[in-house]
Enzyme design. Structure first.
Site, mmCIF file in Angstrom:
data_model
loop_
_atom_site.group_PDB
_atom_site.id
_atom_site.type_symbol
_atom_site.label_atom_id
_atom_site.label_comp_id
_atom_site.label_asym_id
_atom_site.label_seq_id
_atom_site.Cartn_x
_atom_site.Cartn_y
_atom_site.Cartn_z
ATOM 1 N N SER A 1 -38.372 -7.921 -2.172
ATOM 2 C CA SER A 1 -39.005 -7.814 -0.854
ATOM 3 C C SER A 1 -40.528 -7.892 -0.892
ATOM 4 O O SER A 1 -41.143 -8.273 0.101
ATOM 5 C CB SER A 1 -38.569 -6.517 -0.162
ATOM 6 O OG SER A 1 -38.805 -5.398 -0.989
ATOM 7 N N LYS B 1 -42.645 -8.208 5.479
ATOM 8 C CA LYS B 1 -42.983 -7.648 6.790
ATOM 9 C C LYS B 1 -43.671 -8.650 7.715
ATOM 10 O O LYS B 1 -43.538 -8.582 8.925
ATOM 11 C CB LYS B 1 -43.840 -6.394 6.640
ATOM 12 C CG LYS B 1 -43.044 -5.199 6.125
ATOM 13 C CD LYS B 1 -43.847 -3.914 6.237
ATOM 14 C CE LYS B 1 -43.019 -2.716 5.817
ATOM 15 N NZ LYS B 1 -42.981 -2.561 4.339
ATOM 16 N N GLU C 1 -47.717 1.973 13.620
ATOM 17 C CA GLU C 1 -47.941 3.036 12.661
ATOM 18 C C GLU C 1 -47.830 2.443 11.268
ATOM 19 O O GLU C 1 -47.282 1.358 11.092
ATOM 20 C CB GLU C 1 -46.878 4.132 12.816
ATOM 21 C CG GLU C 1 -45.538 3.825 12.158
ATOM 22 C CD GLU C 1 -44.750 2.686 12.816
ATOM 23 O OE1 GLU C 1 -45.009 2.397 14.015
ATOM 24 O OE2 GLU C 1 -43.919 2.080 12.127
HETATM 25 C C1 LIG Z 1 -41.936 -1.689 3.789
HETATM 26 C C2 LIG Z 1 -41.281 -2.254 2.606
HETATM 27 C C3 LIG Z 1 -39.914 -2.048 2.339
HETATM 28 C C4 LIG Z 1 -39.039 -1.162 3.175
HETATM 29 O O1 LIG Z 1 -38.853 -1.537 4.480
HETATM 30 P P1 LIG Z 1 -37.509 -2.137 5.063
HETATM 31 O O2 LIG Z 1 -37.728 -2.132 6.507
HETATM 32 O O3 LIG Z 1 -36.384 -1.240 4.625
HETATM 33 O O4 LIG Z 1 -37.367 -3.493 4.477
HETATM 34 C C5 LIG Z 1 -39.345 -2.687 1.263
HETATM 35 N N1 LIG Z 1 -40.074 -3.457 0.434
HETATM 36 C C6 LIG Z 1 -41.398 -3.660 0.631
HETATM 37 C C7 LIG Z 1 -42.142 -4.520 -0.326
HETATM 38 C C8 LIG Z 1 -42.041 -3.067 1.719
HETATM 39 O O5 LIG Z 1 -43.366 -3.274 1.900
#
Ligand SMILES: *Cc1c(COP(=O)(O)O)cnc(C)c1O
Length: 400
Positions: A383, A95, A117
């Protein structure tokens, strides 16, 4: 070298990917979003802006994040499995990539404040981090239920200097937090910018968030070539609103040999309210100013979204994903809570990497693909890291 543009489309001037996206906003706000579009288009290829952003991505975030060949997983599941390590970024997830971009844009536009948010607090922490760095004020709207659940992230945001505004309407979770943040923003847009948490929301946010996240796909594509001499056969990412996934996918959409998979949260099951699989079960609808596939009942009431991974529980999804599903370029599959939990333990035990529960959905789908595509190369986007989930998992899903 000319690259053939097949599916890697930009939206129309009104922000549509096929029939999805757009700007469904009151007039005043629409004019402001158009100003953001204009500012974004002006900076996105500006060398000075990009130099500043790239310096931060390198020396503050720690990019490029590595691609790691997961040998133990590969041996057990029979395919060559690679992980794109977004979990190693500063603040622990992808993010920060778009939060820094949005905060830099805010500064360029002369804004004093960022409004955002947050659900579980991940987007709030990334936004508060970028705001602290850029010297911007930061208001974070968060459902009261989530505030109670995600105390460590609330504390992090406070330490970083953000104001936390507790939202006590409806289910007191993410959707209401977005509603309230929108209302606040519509009163303060002259001095503030809204930093959306994913590749969702009115135009230009889906396009802009994809642009800032596309570094994942650009790096990963080159890293796979450097490591293996070829492109992966399959790439996989989890889909909440769709930012980490669109960031990865954008690097490969024009490579026809690469099969692309999104993992959606099936939560506890197929029934409305039990999952957050908008692409699988959603119907066309408008939420928070854009058109997408949306979880709703027969009367069009928006359903509560649920997933064990709170970063995935949004009832809508990014418009470009809806489009990529419609044209058949990306396969969206569902993963249950329990499948994600077992992938969480599997990666921890076999590779010594504790993944975020969101990312565990991508791992679970990647392992399923490995079992039916022996010998293939599979790239999974990790992610984020699982530190934030440890207490929750130990309490609710301890290993027997
Ligand atoms: C917020 C988050 C997501 C989901 O958000 P996307 O916008 O779909 O990428 C996925 N993995 C992690 C580690 C997150 O913090």
């Amino acid at each position: 070298m000319e690259t053939k543009i097949t599916n890697n489309v930009l939206p129309t001037e009104e922000g549509f990917f096929g029939k999805f996206g757009g700007q469904f906003l009151p007039e005043g706000l629409k004019a402001e979003f158009d100003k953001i579009t204009e500012a974004f288009l002006a900076i996105k290829d500006d060398p000075i802006f990009n130099q500043e952003l790239n310096d931060l991505l390198k020396n503050y975030v720690g990019r490029p994040s590595p691609v790691y060949h997961a040998r133990n997983l590969s041996e057990k599941y029979g395919a060559d499995i690679y992980l794109k390590r977004e979990d190693l970024n500063h603040t622990g997830a992808h993010k920060i990539n778009h939060c820094l971009g949005e905060a830099l844009l805010a500064k360029r536009m002369g804004k004093k404040k960022i409004i955002a948010e947050t659900g579980a607090g991940q987007h709030g922490v990334a936004t508060a981090t970028a705001a602290a760095l850029m010297g911007l004020e930061c208001d974070i709207y968060m459902g009261e239920v989530d505030i109670q659940k995600a105390k460590p992230n609330v504390d992090r945001m406070k330490i970083l200097g953000a104001n936390i505004i507790s939202v006590k309407s409806g289910t007191m979770t993410l959707k209401e937090a977005v509603d309230e943040a929108f209302i606040a923003y519509s009163k303060e847009y002259e001095t503030a910018i809204y930093a959306i948490g994913s590749a969702v929301g009115p135009h230009p946010f889906p396009m802009m968030v994809e642009h800032f996240q596309s570094i994942i796909g650009r790096e990963a594509r080159q890293q796979m070539i450097d490591l293996t001499g070829m492109l992966p056969d399959h790439i996989v990412a989890c889909v909440g609103g769709g930012s980490n996934s669109i960031g990865l996918f954008s690097g490969f959409l024009d490579d026809e040999s690469v099969k692309i998979y999104g993992a959606e949260p099936l939560g506890k099951g197929e029934k409305l309210g039990e999952n957050a699989a908008s692409l699988t079960y959603g119907k066309e609808g408008i939420l928070h100013g854009f058109k997408c596939l949306l979880l709703q009942d027969d009367e069009g009431n928006i359903a509560n979204a649920y997933s064990v991974a709170s970063g995935l529980d949004y009832p809508g999804v990014g418009p470009k994903h809806c489009y990529l599903k419609e044209i058949g370029r990306v396969n969206y599959e569902t993963i249950t809570d329990m499948e994600a939990i077992s992938a969480f333990y599997e990666l921890s035990r076999l590779e010594g990497i504790i993944p975020a529960l969101e990312s565990s959905h991508a791992i679970a789908l990647g392992l399923k693909l490995a079992e039916i595509n022996k010998g293939d190369k599979i790239l999974i986007n990790l992610s984020g890291r699982g530190d934030k989930d440890i207490e929750f998992v130990m309490k609710n899903y301890p290993l027997k």
